[in-house]
Each structure stands twice: as structure tokens, then as C-alpha cells.
Design a protein around this motif. Structure first.
Motif, PDB file in Angstrom:
ATOM      1  N   GLU A 113       8.491   1.467   4.016  1.00 51.39           N
ATOM      2  CA  GLU A 113       9.463   2.059   3.109  1.00 51.39           C
ATOM      3  C   GLU A 113       9.078   3.524   2.869  1.00 51.39           C
ATOM      4  OE1 GLU A 113      10.525  -1.082  -0.216  1.00 51.39           O
ATOM      5  OE2 GLU A 113       8.410  -1.232   0.404  1.00 51.39           O
ATOM      6  N   LEU A 114      10.076   4.360   2.776  1.00 59.68           N
ATOM      7  CA  LEU A 114       9.850   5.741   2.376  1.00 59.68           C
ATOM      8  C   LEU A 114       9.690   5.784   0.861  1.00 59.68           C
ATOM      9  CD1 LEU A 114       9.882   8.826   3.125  1.00 59.68           C
ATOM     10  CD2 LEU A 114      12.324   8.749   2.567  1.00 59.68           C
ATOM     11  N   ALA A 115       8.633   6.425   0.399  1.00 57.67           N
ATOM     12  CA  ALA A 115       8.403   6.583  -1.042  1.00 57.67           C
ATOM     13  C   ALA A 115       8.867   7.975  -1.453  1.00 57.67           C
ATOM     14  CB  ALA A 115       6.923   6.394  -1.359  1.00 57.67           C
ATOM     15  N   VAL A 116       9.815   8.042  -2.400  1.00 59.86           N
ATOM     16  CA  VAL A 116      10.346   9.323  -2.865  1.00 59.86           C
ATOM     17  C   VAL A 116      10.317   9.332  -4.388  1.00 59.86           C
ATOM     18  CG1 VAL A 116      11.795   9.706  -0.846  1.00 59.86           C
ATOM     19  CG2 VAL A 116      12.732   8.491  -2.816  1.00 59.86           C
ATOM     20  N   ALA A 117      10.116  10.519  -4.956  1.00 58.83           N
ATOM     21  CA  ALA A 117      10.112  10.653  -6.405  1.00 58.83           C
ATOM     22  C   ALA A 117      10.854  11.914  -6.791  1.00 58.83           C
ATOM     23  CB  ALA A 117       8.686  10.699  -6.944  1.00 58.83           C
ATOM     24  N   THR A 118      11.620  11.843  -7.862  1.00 59.79           N
ATOM     25  CA  THR A 118      12.326  13.009  -8.392  1.00 59.79           C
ATOM     26  C   THR A 118      11.702  13.493  -9.699  1.00 59.79           C
ATOM     27  OG1 THR A 118      13.908  11.547  -9.490  1.00 59.79           O
ATOM     28  CG2 THR A 118      14.503  12.376  -7.295  1.00 59.79           C
ATOM     29  N   GLU A 119      10.638  12.850 -10.123  1.00 58.48           N
ATOM     30  CA  GLU A 119       9.893  13.273 -11.302  1.00 58.48           C
ATOM     31  C   GLU A 119       8.408  13.206 -10.985  1.00 58.48           C
ATOM     32  OE1 GLU A 119      10.948  10.698 -14.454  1.00 58.48           O
ATOM     33  OE2 GLU A 119      12.977  11.511 -14.721  1.00 58.48           O
ATOM     34  N   LEU A 172      13.388  16.800  -5.116  1.00 61.18           N
ATOM     35  CA  LEU A 172      12.455  15.834  -4.557  1.00 61.18           C
ATOM     36  C   LEU A 172      11.047  16.320  -4.877  1.00 61.18           C
ATOM     37  CD1 LEU A 172      12.256  13.274  -2.798  1.00 61.18           C
ATOM     38  CD2 LEU A 172      12.176  14.770  -0.803  1.00 61.18           C
ATOM     39  N   ARG A 173      10.304  15.554  -5.669  1.00 60.29           N
ATOM     40  CA  ARG A 173       9.002  15.998  -6.159  1.00 60.29           C
ATOM     41  C   ARG A 173       7.818  15.411  -5.392  1.00 60.29           C
ATOM     42  NH1 ARG A 173       8.755  18.699 -11.064  1.00 60.29           N
ATOM     43  NH2 ARG A 173      10.764  19.700 -11.452  1.00 60.29           N
ATOM     44  N   ALA A 174       8.030  14.349  -4.646  1.00 58.20           N
ATOM     45  CA  ALA A 174       6.907  13.756  -3.919  1.00 58.20           C
ATOM     46  C   ALA A 174       7.428  12.888  -2.788  1.00 58.20           C
ATOM     47  CB  ALA A 174       6.023  12.926  -4.849  1.00 58.20           C
ATOM     48  N   LEU A 175       6.627  12.812  -1.726  1.00 58.71           N
ATOM     49  CA  LEU A 175       6.950  12.009  -0.547  1.00 58.71           C
ATOM     50  C   LEU A 175       5.734  11.192  -0.131  1.00 58.71           C
ATOM     51  CD1 LEU A 175       8.838  14.593   1.693  1.00 58.71           C
ATOM     52  CD2 LEU A 175       9.766  12.393   0.945  1.00 58.71           C
ATOM     53  N   GLY A 176       5.992   9.960   0.283  1.00 59.16           N
ATOM     54  CA  GLY A 176       4.947   9.109   0.810  1.00 59.16           C
ATOM     55  C   GLY A 176       5.560   7.960   1.575  1.00 59.16           C
ATOM     56  N   VAL A 177       4.731   6.984   1.934  1.00 55.24           N
ATOM     57  CA  VAL A 177       5.226   5.766   2.579  1.00 55.24           C
ATOM     58  C   VAL A 177       4.565   4.566   1.905  1.00 55.24           C
ATOM     59  CG1 VAL A 177       5.784   6.765   4.828  1.00 55.24           C
ATOM     60  CG2 VAL A 177       3.463   5.946   4.393  1.00 55.24           C
ATOM     61  N   VAL A 221       0.859  -1.184   0.000  1.00 58.03           N
ATOM     62  CA  VAL A 221       0.000   0.000   0.000  1.00 58.03           C
ATOM     63  C   VAL A 221       0.898   1.239   0.000  1.00 58.03           C
ATOM     64  CG1 VAL A 221      -1.658   1.356   1.322  1.00 58.03           C
ATOM     65  CG2 VAL A 221      -1.882  -1.141   1.220  1.00 58.03           C
ATOM     66  N   THR A 222       0.754   2.087  -1.002  1.00 57.90           N
ATOM     67  CA  THR A 222       1.506   3.345  -1.035  1.00 57.90           C
ATOM     68  C   THR A 222       0.569   4.489  -0.693  1.00 57.90           C
ATOM     69  OG1 THR A 222       3.056   2.521  -2.705  1.00 57.90           O
ATOM     70  CG2 THR A 222       2.894   4.915  -2.428  1.00 57.90           C
ATOM     71  N   LEU A 223       0.895   5.192   0.372  1.00 57.86           N
ATOM     72  CA  LEU A 223       0.144   6.363   0.806  1.00 57.86           C
ATOM     73  C   LEU A 223       0.903   7.602   0.355  1.00 57.86           C
ATOM     74  CD1 LEU A 223      -2.018   7.897   2.460  1.00 57.86           C
ATOM     75  CD2 LEU A 223      -0.565   7.554   4.478  1.00 57.86           C
ATOM     76  N   GLU A 224       0.314   8.359  -0.578  1.00 58.75           N
ATOM     77  CA  GLU A 224       0.940   9.592  -1.028  1.00 58.75           C
ATOM     78  C   GLU A 224       0.681  10.690   0.002  1.00 58.75           C
ATOM     79  OE1 GLU A 224      -0.125  10.592  -5.007  1.00 58.75           O
ATOM     80  OE2 GLU A 224       0.364   8.602  -5.796  1.00 58.75           O
ATOM     81  N   LEU A 225       1.733  11.455   0.334  1.00 58.69           N
ATOM     82  CA  LEU A 225       1.607  12.472   1.371  1.00 58.69           C
ATOM     83  C   LEU A 225       1.790  13.884   0.831  1.00 58.69           C
ATOM     84  CD1 LEU A 225       3.507  10.643   4.247  1.00 58.69           C
ATOM     85  CD2 LEU A 225       1.047  11.091   4.114  1.00 58.69           C
ATOM     86  N   TYR A 226       2.951  14.206   0.294  1.00 63.44           N
ATOM     87  CA  TYR A 226       3.240  15.581  -0.093  1.00 63.44           C
ATOM     88  C   TYR A 226       3.769  15.663  -1.519  1.00 63.44           C
ATOM     89  CZ  TYR A 226       2.840  16.953   4.802  1.00 63.44           C
ATOM     90  OH  TYR A 226       2.377  17.185   6.071  1.00 63.44           O
ATOM     91  N   ALA A 227       3.227  16.615  -2.271  1.00 67.13           N
ATOM     92  CA  ALA A 227       3.876  17.081  -3.493  1.00 67.13           C
ATOM     93  C   ALA A 227       4.886  18.141  -3.072  1.00 67.13           C
ATOM     94  CB  ALA A 227       2.858  17.656  -4.452  1.00 67.13           C
ATOM     95  N   THR A 228       6.110  18.047  -3.548  1.00 69.65           N
ATOM     96  CA  THR A 228       7.185  18.909  -3.058  1.00 69.65           C
ATOM     97  C   THR A 228       8.008  19.468  -4.217  1.00 69.65           C
ATOM     98  OG1 THR A 228       8.805  17.112  -2.853  1.00 69.65           O
ATOM     99  CG2 THR A 228       7.360  17.504  -0.962  1.00 69.65           C
ATOM    100  N   ARG A 229       8.794  20.477  -3.887  1.00 70.73           N
ATOM    101  CA  ARG A 229       9.829  21.009  -4.785  1.00 70.73           C
ATOM    102  C   ARG A 229      11.064  21.269  -3.921  1.00 70.73           C
ATOM    103  NH1 ARG A 229       6.603  19.676  -7.991  1.00 70.73           N
ATOM    104  NH2 ARG A 229       5.759  20.789  -9.806  1.00 70.73           N
ATOM    105  N   LEU A 230      11.611  20.206  -3.372  1.00 70.64           N
ATOM    106  CA  LEU A 230      12.704  20.325  -2.424  1.00 70.64           C
ATOM    107  C   LEU A 230      14.032  19.999  -3.109  1.00 70.64           C
ATOM    108  CD1 LEU A 230      11.087  18.598   0.682  1.00 70.64           C
ATOM    109  CD2 LEU A 230      11.321  21.049   0.240  1.00 70.64           C
ATOM    110  N   PRO A 231      15.022  20.856  -2.984  1.00 67.11           N
ATOM    111  CA  PRO A 231      16.321  20.580  -3.599  1.00 67.11           C
ATOM    112  C   PRO A 231      17.007  19.409  -2.907  1.00 67.11           C
ATOM    113  CG  PRO A 231      16.453  22.524  -2.199  1.00 67.11           C
ATOM    114  CD  PRO A 231      15.003  22.148  -2.261  1.00 67.11           C
ATOM    115  N   LEU A 232      17.579  18.527  -3.710  1.00 70.59           N
ATOM    116  CA  LEU A 232      18.341  17.404  -3.162  1.00 70.59           C
ATOM    117  C   LEU A 232      19.804  17.789  -3.107  1.00 70.59           C
ATOM    118  CD1 LEU A 232      16.550  14.475  -4.981  1.00 70.59           C
ATOM    119  CD2 LEU A 232      16.735  14.748  -2.505  1.00 70.59           C
ATOM    120  N   ARG A 233      20.336  17.854  -1.909  1.00 70.24           N
ATOM    121  CA  ARG A 233      21.717  18.263  -1.705  1.00 70.24           C
ATOM    122  C   ARG A 233      22.482  17.126  -1.026  1.00 70.24           C
ATOM    123  NH1 ARG A 233      19.635  23.883   1.004  1.00 70.24           N
ATOM    124  NH2 ARG A 233      19.011  24.940  -0.926  1.00 70.24           N
ATOM    125  N   PRO A 234      23.809  17.170  -1.067  1.00 69.41           N
ATOM    126  CA  PRO A 234      24.572  16.135  -0.355  1.00 69.41           C
ATOM    127  C   PRO A 234      24.174  16.102   1.125  1.00 69.41           C
ATOM    128  CG  PRO A 234      26.009  17.377  -1.804  1.00 69.41           C
ATOM    129  CD  PRO A 234      24.693  18.091  -1.832  1.00 69.41           C
TER     130      PRO A 234
END
Length: 687
Positions: free
Chosen positions: A519-525, A564-569, A488-501
Motif C-alpha cells: 500500500e502507498l502511505a500518504v499523509a496530508t498532515e 502532501l506532507r509525507a510518503l511511504g509504503v 510494516v510502514t516504511l517512511e520515505l519522504y517528508a514533502t510539501r507537494l501541492p495536491l492538484r486534480p
């Protein structure tokens, strides 16, 4: 429009909120640093409780105001003389926001938007900083709103209403501007044409002094403009001409401050009150002068179509017209010709405005709970499916999520949330109850998921909700509960967060029933098209056993670049699962506490039947601060939480001496975006 109606609540300040924390996921005590107190003259028996501000334009009604009502004239108001202004000044700037790809194919981007007219309480005695009850319209679906009107005003209390600071702070955190109300009521609601004439009266130089006052009020209080509703009958062409000149002056004066003006379709250019239900030659000049117009409920499909055409002919967007939808009495049972506003098979015609959507709370029985309110509110904004990615079919209610694209303000690091909705049955800090008192304070609300609740699974869909039975911090957490037979993937936030070291994501979570693999769900697109699933990658966050208590996980996003374009679990289990998410943070460095505030002082004190009341002030801490927290230090060193606020002023009611206590000591701390707390400064009140 009808006069606002809302049940009265005991008007005292919030008496339950969080203890200090060194970081979002690692709470700990902050060192006490004594600070100077100050002496204030006693104000015996005075009511020190601050309330939202309201006024008449100039002349006051005949007779005596009702209990708890103070009649004031805006013409004589000066910010330096207003003792409640420090409690009523919003502190959160209006956040920029963006529109992500919608989660369904029916929601439109760049077309209809939504305005809401909400009565959060009576015009008078509306607390400035929350109250000790969870029974409150804690608006959370900001993602679909383009403008909020703090609706109110009455002939017996006052006609000009400034929004209280918690509402403005919560709205601004989500990128929504808030307007105060100028309400000149119909005669049968006690309206008097002299108040309209007072409002538009010119000074000897031909200027409009009350237009200047309205701009001064909005800038001093930190909100975004005015909703002008002139409904008092009896005017003539001369008065109509003066009202138009007044609105033009108000718009010109407020433009440099970024203020907005919405005109309500009531008074015509001829000075009479004649609700048109359309944009036409009788109100066109007011629309041209204002930023937008609320079209009265008398609209028809043909009137809205002609209004859209007329707006385009004036070089204006049709979506600057709000077609009124009155949901005060029937909520989602209201019969609405949605195809006249937001047809499915062609471009939207105009935008629309909800009148009194707090029905989602008010229609519930008196023993309503926060959970029942949010269940109703989610259905109102999302629809019966409770999932914006799966819009309702052909039901009579066309929920906003099915037609209007959501927006997000999650654009900068660090970002943190504890899913605090701004009210609760208790207050938690690090999973521990630190106050058993019910409370509400929208200024303490976190940035919340905008599309609730998008769940992607090939199996059975669990229920998702804000839950108030337990929390990591604040008053609520996200609970996913049900029988799980596929990931089950729960979508939480649409984001525009810069990915830095070094970018890391922190989760505070637990399993009440399990086991469940997280699991942490992350998307860059983003998805290629509306309605397509987000292209997530998954980062293991561990397996939680049921009943094992809160745990935290820090996950490094190594190998990812760009944004980072989206966050979920994503949750995987076998059978019954109850997963509780209490906190989420994205950061590049460990949390650093902000600098403490300075110059704490008591500015007023009073003896009441409940004990001693204090008004406290301090100088704001330098740098970014999310809010301030106040504790009373008890004999023996324990600390009792008194409340939180985004302002640099606070009202403490009902203090009484503790056994063996010679003076009450109150500590104030600044809290940062990642919930790290500063060292404390103190004030002392001798008994």
C-alpha cells in the motif's frame, strides 16, 4: 588540521550509466535525430581527462611538480581560458528546503547544525565527472548537513581547491551549500608564508585582486563560497591586519552572489597561528567578518560555553560556530564530550563540524562494497538502531539523527526518484542491465530519503537498506527484507507537494520473496509532536508474488486536498519477505520529454594507449533538464551507453573502431525530472 589523504583512483570518466527512457516507469527508445558534428584539431598524446580545479595564490613552489600535478597560479586564471571549466561548472541550483516535525523527541529544530569537511580525493587528478569504480564516498545523509566543505589542498599540488561539479550538483539537489577550500598549510606540511602574503597582496589601488578571483572562481564554477584556513606560522600583526581586511573584502565582494565564508580558528588577529579552541578576543574579528567559524579541536566545555555567550554578545547566533569533531581516524569510536556541544537536558551550546567523516568508507577493508559502505555510513549518521524514530540509548556515539532535525527539498511537482545513490556495480534501465561497468557520479544521485530508516510496526522489524544487486534505474534500489508478522510502514519522504486534480503516484517495485501486499502511505498532515507517528492513509498498490519481476503501479490520489506532507509504503506479509522498491514519482501529468540539446560538437581529440579520447560540447536544452545521457551507435543500430552528466560537456575515453565502422557516432539526449528522454542529437568522429 591534517593534510588530506585518500587512495588514488584511476582518473577516467564514468563509463556506465542509464539508457534513454520515455518515462520513469515505462522505459522506451527515443528516436534518433542526426545532429551536426564539428572538426577539432588533433591533440596527439594529450590528457583530455578533466579534473577538479586547484591553484596556488600566485608564486609557485621551487622544483618540479609530481606526476599528474599541474602547478597553476590563481592570479593568472581567467574563466575564458580554462578548458576544463565546462566540465567543472555545477548545473543544479541550490534547492530550498524545510524542516519537518522530527521523528524522535531528542532531535532539535533551530539549534545545532552540522558542517562536514570531506576529502573526496587528492587535490590533483580528482576526476570532474566520476570514474569507473563503485568504491567512492557517495555521501547520502544530506538531510543533517548545513554546509559541506570540499576539503583538500597541499603544498605539493595546490592550496586553493574548487569543488568538482558532481559533488556540488548532488549537494544542491538536497539543499546543501558547498564551499571550496583555501588551505595555507603549517610549515611542517610544506607551508610557506609567501603564499599567505601572495593571497592578501593589494594592487596599486589598494584592492585585493585575489579576493576578486576567489569570487570569480566560485561564481564561474557554481559553488557557494570558501572555507579559509590560514595555518602557516611566522606572521605578525601587520599580516594579521591584512588578512582581516582580505576576508572582509572577500565577504563584501561575494555577498551579492550569495557566497558564504567560513573562517578556521588558526591565525589570530595578531598574525600568529595559535589555535584557540574558542571564540575569544584573538579571533573575534575574523568571526564578525565571516559567516561562521570552525572552532579548532582544542575546545573544552567551558570554552564552548564562553564562545556561545560571546557570539550572542556580538549579535550573532551561537550556531554559527562549528565545534570541530575529528573522526578521520576513529569514526564513531571517537571519544567526544557531546554534552559540551549538544546536551540532552538544555539548549544546544553551538553547532559542530565533522572533520573527514569519509572514515565510514576508508576504515573498511580494500574489498569493500557499496552495501558495506552504506551500512557503515547509516550507523554513523543514524546510530546503532538504524532508525531515527528509535534513537540509541546511552552509547558513546551520539549520532546526528538523535540530536539534529532532518531537512527535505521535496517541495515541487513533478518529483521522482529511483533511489540512485550516485554509484553502483552496474547501471540499470527499466530493470535491465545496460552497463556491467562499476561507476560513480554523484551528479546523477537522486533526492534520497532523509530519515533512514524509519520503520513502524507492531511486529518484527525487517532490515532496510540501499541494495546494489538489482535496481530499476541507476545503480541501487531500496530493499526491505526479513520475517514479517504484522504490517510494516516504511517512511520515505517528508514533502510539501501541492495536491492538484489528477495527482498520481507511480511505484516501480517487485517482490524477490513473498507474497507481499503493498500500500502507498500518504499523509496530508504532520504529527502533532516530535516522535509521534505520521498520520498516514493507505492506498492499495497490489499484491506481489515472489520472483514475478518488476511491475509498475499508478495510483490516483483522488479525494485528497491541500498538501502532501509525507510518503511511504506499507507492507503486509506472512513470513519471509524481500520487497524491492525501485522508483517513485509524484506527478499531475504524463511525463513529457524535454527539448533536445543543440550544436553538439567535438572540441578536442587525442590518441592515447587506451584508444581515442574525445571532448564533447553542446548547447544546453531549453527548459528544465535533470541530466544528459550519451550513447554510441554501433554498426547495425544497437546503442552502447557511454555515460551521463549534468553539464553540457563530456569526456569520452578509449574509443576504438568497431568492425566495419568508418566513423564513431555518439548520440546525446536530455533527460527530464520524470526521466523522459529527448530526441537525440549526434556527433561523428571519423576513423
Amino acid at each position: 588540521m591534517t593534510q588530506p589523504i585518500a587512495p588514488r583512483r584511476r582518473s577516467v570518466v564514468l563509463a556506465g550509466a542509464a539508457g534513454a527512457a520515455a518515462a520513469l516507469l515505462a522505459p522506451g527508445p527515443a528516436a534518433a535525430v542526426p545532429g551536426p558534428g564539428s572538426t577539432a584539431a588533433a591533440a596527439e598524446s594529450a590528457d583530455l581527462q578533466p579534473y577538479a580545479s586547484y591553484w596556488f595564490p600566485d608564486s609557485l613552489p621551487a622544483g618540479t611538480p609530481g606526476e599528474g600535478v599541474t602547478w597553476r597560479s590563481l592570479s593568472t586564471w581567467r574563466p575564458e581560458d580554462d578548458p576544463d571549466l565546462p566540465f567543472n561548472t555545477a548545473a543544479v541550483p541550490l534547492a530550498p528546503r524545510f524542516t519537518p516535525v522530527p521523528p524522535n523527541r531528542t532531535a532539535r529544530t533551530g539549534q545545532a547544525r552540522i558542517q562536514s569537511l570531506v576529502s573526496f580525493g587528492h587535490t590533483s587528478r580528482n576526476p570532474s565527472q566520476g570514474a569507473p569504480t563503485a568504491d567512492y564516498y557517495a555521501l547520502t545523509h544530506w538531510a543533517y548537513l548545513d554546509e559541506l566543505v570540499f576539503w583538500g589542498g597541499s603544498a605539493g599540488e595546490g592550496l586553493i581547491l574548487a569543488p568538482n561539479a558532481p559533488v556540488v550538483d548532488a549537494a544542491h539537489r538536497h539543499g546543501v551549500p558547498v564551499l571550496g577550500t583555501v588551505f595555507l598549510p603549517p610549515v611542517h606540511w610544506g607551508g610557506d608564508l609567501r603564499w599567505t602574503r601572495d593571497l592578501v597582496r593589494r594592487d596599486p589601488l589598494g584592492r585585493f585582486p585575489l579576493a576578486a578571483k576567489l569570487v570569480e572562481v566560485a561564481t564561474a564554477h557554481g559553488f557557494d563560497g570558501w572555507f579559509v584556513n590560514a595555518e602557516t606560522e611566522g606572521g605578525d600583526a601587520a599580516l594579521g591586519s591584512e588578512m582581516l581586511a582580505f576576508v572582509r573584502d572577500l565577504r563584501d565582494r561575494g555577498e551579492s552572489a550569495g557566497l558564504r565564508i567560513t573562517w578556521y580558528d588558526a591565525m589570530t588577529v595578531g598574525g600568529t597561528v595559535a589555535w584557540q579552541g574558542a571564540l575569544n578576543e584573538r579571533n573575534e574579528d575574523f568571526f564578525r567578518t565571516a559567516d561562521s567559524m570552525f572552532v579548532d579541536f582544542r575546545w573544552t566545555p567551558s570554552r564552548l560555553a564562553s564562545s556561545a555567550t560571546r557570539a550572542a554578545g556580538l549579535g550573532r547566533s551561537r550556531y554559527e560556530l562549528w565545534a570541530g569533531v575529528d573522526v578521520e581516524a576513529n569514526g564513531w569510536n571517537k571519544a567526544v564530550d557531546w554534552d559540551a556541544i549538544i546536551p540532552r537536558d538544555r539548549d544546544h551550546v553551538v553547532s559542530y563540524g565533522f572533520y573527514r567523516p569519509e572514515w565510514t568508507r576508508n576504515h573498511l577493508p580494500v574489498d569493500r562494497t557499496p552495501g558495506r559502505f552504506h551500512a557503515a555510513d547509516d550507523r554513523f549518521w543514524t546510530g546503532q538502531s538504524l532508525d531515527p524514530s528509535a534513537p540509541d540509548g546511552d552509547g558513546g556515539w551520539r549520532a546526528p539523527a538523535t540530536a539534529v532535525a532532518d531537512r527535505s527539498t521535496v517541495t515541487a511537482l513533478p518529483f521522482a526518484t529511483t533511489f540512485n545513490t550516485g554509484h553502483g556495480l552496474r547501471w540499470y534501465d527499466g530493470g535491465t542491465v545496460t552497463s556491467g561497468t562499476e561507476w560513480n557520479h554523484l551528479g546523477l544521485q537522486d533526492r534520497l530519503p532523509g530519515r533512514r530508516w524509519v520503520v513502524r510496526t507492531e511486529g518484527r522489524r525487517p532490515a532496510v537498506s540501499f541494495d546494489f544487486a538489482d535496481a530499476w534505474r541507476g545503480g541501487s534500489s531500496v530493499l526491505v527484507a526479513g520475517s514479517v508478522d504484522a504490517p510494516v510502514t516504511l517512511e520515505l519522504y517528508a514533502t510539501r507537494l501541492p495536491l492538484r486534480p489528477g495527482t498520481a503516484v507511480e511505484l516501480a517495485h517487485r517482490a524477490d520473496e513473498g507474497p507481499v501486499t503493498v500500500e502507498l502511505a500518504v499523509a496530508t498532515e504532520e504529527p502533532a509532536r516530535p516522535g509521534d507517528p505520521v498520520p498516514y492513509r493507505y492506498v492499495p498498490a497490489g499484491t506481489l508474488r515472489g520472483g514475478s519481476g518488476w511491475t509498475t503501479a499508478t495510483l490516483r490520489l483522488n479525494g485528497l486536498s491541500g498538501e502532501l506532507r509525507a510518503l511511504g509504503v506499507r507492507l503486509t506479509g506472512d513470513g519471509a519477505v524481500a520487497y524491492r522498491l525501485g522508483g517513485l514519482a509524484v506527478r499531475c501529468a504524463a511525463a513529457r520529454p524535454p527539448a533536445p540539446p543543440t550544436r553538439p560538437r567535438v572540441t578536442a581529440r587525442a590518441t592515447t594507449g587506451d584508444g581515442t579520447a574525445l571532448r564533447l560540447r553542446w548547447t544546453a536544452a531549453p527548459g528544465p533538464v535533470r541530466h544528459y545521457e550519451l550513447h554510441r551507435v554501433l554498426p547495425g543500430g544497437d546503442r552502447r551507453f557511454l555515460g551521463g552528466t549534468c553539464q553540457s560537456a563530456f569526456h569520452v575515453p578509449g574509443l576504438r573502431p568497431e568492425p566495419g565502422e568508418r566513423a564513431a557516432r555518439i548520440e546525446i539526449r536530455a533527460v527530464g525530472e520524470l526521466y523522459a528522454a529527448s530526441s537525440a542529437v549526434s556527433v561523428v568522429h571519423p576513423w
